[in-house]
Design a protein around this motif. Structure first.
Motif, PDB file in Angstrom:
ATOM      1  N   ASP A   1       0.845  -1.188   0.000  1.00 25.10           N
ATOM      2  CA  ASP A   1       0.000   0.000   0.000  1.00 25.10           C
ATOM      3  C   ASP A   1       0.885   1.244   0.000  1.00 25.10           C
ATOM      4  N   VAL A   2       0.238   2.393   0.033  1.00 28.94           N
ATOM      5  CA  VAL A   2       0.937   3.680   0.080  1.00 28.94           C
ATOM      6  C   VAL A   2       0.802   4.259   1.480  1.00 28.94           C
TER       7      VAL A   2
ATOM      8  N   THR B   1       0.427   6.817   4.658  1.00 28.82           N
ATOM      9  CA  THR B   1      -0.330   8.057   4.807  1.00 28.82           C
ATOM     10  C   THR B   1       0.613   9.252   4.804  1.00 28.82           C
TER      11      THR B   1
ATOM     12  N   PRO C   1       4.651   8.962   6.838  1.00 26.01           N
ATOM     13  CA  PRO C   1       5.279   8.427   5.614  1.00 26.01           C
ATOM     14  C   PRO C   1       6.260   7.291   5.857  1.00 26.01           C
TER      15      PRO C   1
ATOM     16  N   CYS D   1       7.522  -0.344   6.736  1.00 24.45           N
ATOM     17  CA  CYS D   1       7.819   0.625   5.682  1.00 24.45           C
ATOM     18  C   CYS D   1       8.789   0.002   4.671  1.00 24.45           C
TER      19      CYS D   1
ATOM     20  N   ARG E   1       6.349   6.188  -0.155  1.00 20.78           N
ATOM     21  CA  ARG E   1       5.957   5.608  -1.444  1.00 20.78           C
ATOM     22  C   ARG E   1       5.288   4.243  -1.290  1.00 20.78           C
ATOM     23  N   LYS E   2       5.940   3.337  -0.550  1.00 18.52           N
ATOM     24  CA  LYS E   2       5.396   1.991  -0.446  1.00 18.52           C
ATOM     25  C   LYS E   2       5.551   1.461   0.982  1.00 18.52           C
ATOM     26  N   CYS E   3       4.573   0.684   1.394  1.00 19.03           N
ATOM     27  CA  CYS E   3       4.626   0.051   2.713  1.00 19.03           C
ATOM     28  C   CYS E   3       3.774  -1.210   2.692  1.00 19.03           C
TER      29      CYS E   3
ATOM     30  N   ASN F   1       7.379   7.720 -11.589  1.00 20.88           N
ATOM     31  CA  ASN F   1       6.453   7.627 -10.455  1.00 20.88           C
ATOM     32  C   ASN F   1       6.140   6.191 -10.069  1.00 20.88           C
TER      33      ASN F   1
END
Length: 283
Positions: free
Chosen positions: A64-65, A67, A71, A122, A127-129, A173
Protein backbone atom coordinates in the motif's frame (compact mmCIF):
# COMPACT_ATOMS: atom_id res chain seq x y z
CA UNK A 1 -30.59 -16.68 26.76
CA UNK A 2 -31.77 -14.22 29.40
CA UNK A 3 -31.61 -15.11 33.08
CA UNK A 4 -34.41 -14.94 35.58
CA UNK A 5 -34.04 -12.98 38.81
CA UNK A 6 -33.34 -16.13 40.84
CA UNK A 7 -30.44 -17.09 38.56
CA UNK A 8 -29.00 -13.60 38.74
CA UNK A 9 -29.24 -13.65 42.53
CA UNK A 10 -27.44 -17.01 42.62
CA UNK A 11 -24.57 -15.64 40.52
CA UNK A 12 -24.37 -12.45 42.59
CA UNK A 13 -24.18 -14.39 45.86
CA UNK A 14 -21.50 -16.64 44.40
CA UNK A 15 -19.35 -13.66 43.43
CA UNK A 16 -19.89 -12.25 46.91
CA UNK A 17 -18.45 -15.48 48.38
CA UNK A 18 -15.59 -15.56 45.83
CA UNK A 19 -16.97 -18.80 44.40
CA UNK A 20 -18.48 -18.37 40.94
CA UNK A 21 -21.04 -20.77 39.46
CA UNK A 22 -18.35 -22.57 37.41
CA UNK A 23 -16.03 -23.00 40.41
CA UNK A 24 -13.66 -20.12 39.69
CA UNK A 25 -12.55 -17.34 41.98
CA UNK A 26 -13.08 -13.71 41.00
CA UNK A 27 -9.61 -13.31 39.44
CA UNK A 28 -9.47 -16.62 37.55
CA UNK A 29 -9.92 -17.31 33.83
CA UNK A 30 -11.66 -20.20 32.18
CA UNK A 31 -9.57 -22.82 30.28
CA UNK A 32 -8.08 -21.67 26.98
CA UNK A 33 -7.07 -23.61 23.90
CA UNK A 34 -4.93 -22.09 21.15
CA UNK A 35 -4.18 -23.25 17.60
CA UNK A 36 -1.89 -21.38 15.21
CA UNK A 37 -1.21 -21.44 11.46
CA UNK A 38 -4.49 -23.15 10.66
CA UNK A 39 -5.56 -20.98 7.68
CA UNK A 40 -3.56 -22.15 4.67
CA UNK A 41 -3.71 -19.00 2.54
CA UNK A 42 -3.10 -16.50 5.34
CA UNK A 43 0.28 -15.04 6.30
CA UNK A 44 -0.51 -15.78 9.92
CA UNK A 45 -3.53 -17.20 11.74
CA UNK A 46 -4.77 -18.34 15.12
CA UNK A 47 -7.87 -19.81 16.69
CA UNK A 48 -8.53 -19.36 20.37
CA UNK A 49 -11.22 -21.02 22.46
CA UNK A 50 -11.95 -19.49 25.84
CA UNK A 51 -14.42 -22.01 27.30
CA UNK A 52 -17.32 -21.68 24.83
CA UNK A 53 -16.07 -18.45 23.24
CA UNK A 54 -14.45 -19.24 19.89
CA UNK A 55 -12.45 -16.72 17.82
CA UNK A 56 -10.62 -17.20 14.50
CA UNK A 57 -8.06 -14.64 13.26
CA UNK A 58 -6.30 -14.56 9.88
CA UNK A 59 -3.74 -11.98 8.73
CA UNK A 60 -3.41 -10.93 5.10
CA UNK A 61 -0.74 -8.63 3.63
CA UNK A 62 -0.68 -6.31 0.67
CA UNK A 63 1.48 -3.45 -0.61
CA UNK A 64 0.00 0.00 0.00
CA UNK A 65 0.94 3.68 0.08
CA UNK A 66 1.81 5.25 3.48
CA UNK A 67 -0.33 8.06 4.81
CA UNK A 68 0.90 11.62 4.38
CA UNK A 69 1.24 12.23 8.12
CA UNK A 70 3.06 8.91 8.69
CA UNK A 71 5.28 8.43 5.61
CA UNK A 72 7.73 6.11 7.40
CA UNK A 73 5.16 3.69 8.79
CA UNK A 74 3.08 0.83 7.47
CA UNK A 75 -0.56 0.16 8.17
CA UNK A 76 -2.64 -2.27 10.20
CA UNK A 77 -6.40 -2.60 9.84
CA UNK A 78 -8.88 -4.75 11.74
CA UNK A 79 -12.08 -6.30 10.41
CA UNK A 80 -14.56 -8.11 12.65
CA UNK A 81 -17.28 -10.45 11.42
CA UNK A 82 -19.90 -11.63 13.89
CA UNK A 83 -21.10 -15.00 12.64
CA UNK A 84 -24.86 -15.48 12.91
CA UNK A 85 -24.15 -18.94 14.34
CA UNK A 86 -22.23 -17.46 17.28
CA UNK A 87 -25.34 -16.27 19.08
CA UNK A 88 -28.94 -15.49 18.09
CA UNK A 89 -28.23 -11.84 18.92
CA UNK A 90 -26.02 -11.61 15.80
CA UNK A 91 -28.78 -12.55 13.38
CA UNK A 92 -29.49 -9.93 10.74
CA UNK A 93 -27.42 -6.86 11.60
CA UNK A 94 -27.39 -7.52 15.34
CA UNK A 95 -23.61 -7.88 15.57
CA UNK A 96 -22.62 -4.74 13.65
CA UNK A 97 -22.39 -2.44 16.67
CA UNK A 98 -20.32 -4.95 18.64
CA UNK A 99 -18.05 -5.55 15.64
CA UNK A 100 -17.46 -1.82 15.29
CA UNK A 101 -16.69 -1.47 19.01
CA UNK A 102 -14.11 -4.28 18.87
CA UNK A 103 -12.54 -2.85 15.69
CA UNK A 104 -12.24 0.63 17.20
CA UNK A 105 -10.82 -0.75 20.46
CA UNK A 106 -8.15 -2.75 18.63
CA UNK A 107 -7.28 0.22 16.42
CA UNK A 108 -6.81 2.46 19.45
CA UNK A 109 -4.88 -0.22 21.34
CA UNK A 110 -2.40 -0.71 18.48
CA UNK A 111 -2.10 2.99 17.64
CA UNK A 112 0.80 3.64 20.03
CA UNK A 113 4.26 3.06 18.51
CA UNK A 114 5.33 1.56 21.84
CA UNK A 115 2.60 -1.07 21.49
CA UNK A 116 3.23 -1.96 17.85
CA UNK A 117 6.03 -0.49 15.73
CA UNK A 118 4.62 0.19 12.26
CA UNK A 119 7.94 1.53 10.98
CA UNK A 120 9.07 -2.07 10.42
CA UNK A 121 6.40 -2.28 7.71
CA UNK A 122 7.82 0.62 5.68
CA UNK A 123 9.34 -0.37 2.33
CA UNK A 124 10.13 3.02 0.78
CA UNK A 125 9.46 6.19 2.76
CA UNK A 126 6.40 8.01 1.48
CA UNK A 127 5.96 5.61 -1.44
CA UNK A 128 5.40 1.99 -0.45
CA UNK A 129 4.63 0.05 2.71
CA UNK A 130 3.09 -3.20 3.87
CA UNK A 131 -0.49 -3.16 5.10
CA UNK A 132 -1.62 -5.84 7.53
CA UNK A 133 -5.29 -6.75 7.30
CA UNK A 134 -6.38 -8.63 10.41
CA UNK A 135 -9.65 -10.48 9.83
CA UNK A 136 -11.47 -11.60 12.98
CA UNK A 137 -14.35 -14.06 12.89
CA UNK A 138 -16.44 -14.61 16.01
CA UNK A 139 -17.49 -18.26 15.73
CA UNK A 140 -19.13 -18.62 19.13
CA UNK A 141 -19.94 -16.10 21.81
CA UNK A 142 -19.72 -17.34 25.38
CA UNK A 143 -18.73 -14.09 27.07
CA UNK A 144 -15.55 -12.03 27.35
CA UNK A 145 -15.04 -11.41 23.64
CA UNK A 146 -12.52 -8.57 23.98
CA UNK A 147 -9.99 -10.66 25.88
CA UNK A 148 -10.32 -13.65 23.55
CA UNK A 149 -10.00 -11.47 20.45
CA UNK A 150 -6.90 -9.65 21.69
CA UNK A 151 -5.15 -12.92 22.59
CA UNK A 152 -6.01 -14.47 19.21
CA UNK A 153 -4.84 -11.36 17.35
CA UNK A 154 -1.50 -11.33 19.13
CA UNK A 155 -1.01 -15.04 18.46
CA UNK A 156 -1.82 -14.60 14.76
CA UNK A 157 0.55 -11.63 14.42
CA UNK A 158 3.26 -13.59 16.27
CA UNK A 159 3.21 -16.17 13.47
CA UNK A 160 2.83 -13.66 10.64
CA UNK A 161 5.70 -13.67 8.16
CA UNK A 162 6.33 -10.82 5.72
CA UNK A 163 8.06 -11.56 2.40
CA UNK A 164 11.59 -10.15 2.23
CA UNK A 165 12.02 -7.27 -0.25
CA UNK A 166 15.25 -7.83 -2.19
CA UNK A 167 15.34 -4.56 -4.14
CA UNK A 168 13.34 -1.42 -4.87
CA UNK A 169 13.53 0.15 -8.34
CA UNK A 170 12.21 3.60 -9.18
CA UNK A 171 10.97 4.29 -12.69
CA UNK A 172 9.55 7.80 -12.62
CA UNK A 173 6.45 7.63 -10.46
CA UNK A 174 6.40 3.83 -10.57
CA UNK A 175 7.94 1.76 -7.82
CA UNK A 176 8.91 -1.80 -8.68
CA UNK A 177 9.58 -4.27 -5.88
CA UNK A 178 11.53 -7.48 -6.12
CA UNK A 179 10.30 -9.90 -3.48
CA UNK A 180 12.02 -13.11 -2.53
CA UNK A 181 10.28 -16.17 -3.94
CA UNK A 182 11.70 -18.48 -1.29
CA UNK A 183 9.00 -19.66 1.09
CA UNK A 184 11.15 -19.40 4.20
CA UNK A 185 12.86 -16.11 3.25
CA UNK A 186 10.55 -13.97 5.35
CA UNK A 187 10.68 -11.45 8.18
CA UNK A 188 8.78 -12.15 11.38
CA UNK A 189 6.99 -9.37 13.20
CA UNK A 190 8.04 -8.31 16.67
CA UNK A 191 4.80 -8.37 18.63
CA UNK A 192 6.28 -8.81 22.09
CA UNK A 193 4.76 -5.51 23.21
CA UNK A 194 1.43 -5.98 21.39
CA UNK A 195 -1.39 -5.11 23.80
CA UNK A 196 -3.57 -7.55 25.70
CA UNK A 197 -7.16 -6.62 26.54
CA UNK A 198 -8.69 -7.48 29.90
CA UNK A 199 -12.36 -7.06 30.80
CA UNK A 200 -13.25 -6.34 34.41
CA UNK A 201 -16.95 -6.58 35.26
CA UNK A 202 -18.56 -5.24 38.41
CA UNK A 203 -21.05 -7.72 39.82
CA UNK A 204 -22.57 -6.65 43.09
CA UNK A 205 -19.83 -5.06 45.18
CA UNK A 206 -16.94 -6.95 43.57
CA UNK A 207 -14.98 -6.98 40.31
CA UNK A 208 -14.42 -10.17 38.33
CA UNK A 209 -12.34 -11.03 35.26
CA UNK A 210 -13.31 -13.22 32.30
CA UNK A 211 -17.08 -12.89 32.75
CA UNK A 212 -19.19 -15.62 31.20
CA UNK A 213 -22.23 -14.70 29.13
CA UNK A 214 -24.43 -15.30 32.18
CA UNK A 215 -22.23 -13.10 34.38
CA UNK A 216 -22.27 -10.33 31.77
CA UNK A 217 -26.03 -10.14 32.23
CA UNK A 218 -25.51 -9.62 35.97
CA UNK A 219 -22.83 -6.92 35.64
CA UNK A 220 -23.85 -3.34 36.34
CA UNK A 221 -20.85 -2.00 34.42
CA UNK A 222 -17.57 -3.19 32.93
CA UNK A 223 -14.29 -1.66 31.86
CA UNK A 224 -12.02 -3.01 29.12
CA UNK A 225 -8.35 -2.07 29.36
CA UNK A 226 -5.61 -2.70 26.80
CA UNK A 227 -2.18 -3.11 28.37
CA UNK A 228 1.17 -3.03 26.59
CA UNK A 229 4.34 -3.46 28.65
CA UNK A 230 2.51 -2.24 31.80
CA UNK A 231 1.17 0.79 29.93
CA UNK A 232 -2.49 1.51 29.21
CA UNK A 233 -3.07 2.00 25.48
CA UNK A 234 -6.85 2.28 25.65
CA UNK A 235 -9.67 2.15 28.21
CA UNK A 236 -13.28 1.43 27.31
CA UNK A 237 -16.26 1.40 29.64
CA UNK A 238 -19.21 -0.77 28.67
CA UNK A 239 -22.59 -1.47 30.19
CA UNK A 240 -25.39 0.84 31.24
CA UNK A 241 -24.12 1.53 34.77
CA UNK A 242 -21.30 3.65 36.15
CA UNK A 243 -18.25 2.96 38.29
CA UNK A 244 -17.28 4.72 41.50
CA UNK A 245 -13.78 6.31 41.24
CA UNK A 246 -12.42 3.86 43.82
CA UNK A 247 -13.93 0.94 41.91
CA UNK A 248 -12.43 2.26 38.68
CA UNK A 249 -8.97 2.44 40.25
CA UNK A 250 -9.41 -1.08 41.60
CA UNK A 251 -10.47 -2.28 38.14
CA UNK A 252 -7.50 -0.66 36.41
CA UNK A 253 -5.07 -2.14 38.93
CA UNK A 254 -6.59 -5.61 38.60
CA UNK A 255 -6.62 -5.31 34.81
CA UNK A 256 -2.94 -4.39 34.71
CA UNK A 257 -1.99 -7.35 36.91
CA UNK A 258 -4.07 -9.86 34.95
CA UNK A 259 -2.83 -8.55 31.58
CA UNK A 260 0.77 -9.06 32.68
CA UNK A 261 0.03 -12.66 33.73
CA UNK A 262 -1.90 -13.39 30.54
CA UNK A 263 0.84 -11.90 28.35
CA UNK A 264 3.54 -13.96 30.07
CA UNK A 265 1.53 -17.17 29.70
CA UNK A 266 0.74 -16.46 26.04
CA UNK A 267 4.35 -15.66 25.12
CA UNK A 268 5.55 -18.86 26.80
CA UNK A 269 3.04 -20.89 24.79
CA UNK A 270 3.91 -19.15 21.50
CA UNK A 271 7.62 -19.76 22.05
CA UNK A 272 7.07 -23.48 22.34
CA UNK A 273 7.58 -25.61 19.29
CA UNK A 274 4.36 -25.85 17.34
CA UNK A 275 2.95 -29.36 17.12
CA UNK A 276 0.05 -31.15 15.52
CA UNK A 277 -2.17 -30.88 18.57
CA UNK A 278 -3.77 -27.67 19.91
CA UNK A 279 -2.01 -26.04 22.83
CA UNK A 280 -3.99 -25.37 25.97
CA UNK A 281 -3.00 -23.08 28.79
CA UNK A 282 -4.49 -21.82 32.03
CA UNK A 283 -3.87 -18.64 33.95
Amino acid sequence: MSLCEAEKTFILHGVEENFRNDGRERSQYRPMELETNIVAHAFGSARLRLANTDVLVAVKIEVDVPTIDQPSEGKIEFFVDCSANATPDFEGRGGEDLAMEIMNSLTNAYKSTKAFNLSKLCILKGRKCWKLMVDILLLECGGNLYDAVSLAVKAALWHTEIPRVLSVNLDGNNVELEVSEKIHDCIKLDVTSAPIMVTISKIGEHCVVDPSSAEEQCATAAVVVAISQNRFTTILQTGSGSLHPNTLIESLTLGSQIASQLDTALIEVLQQKSGEKPIGFLL
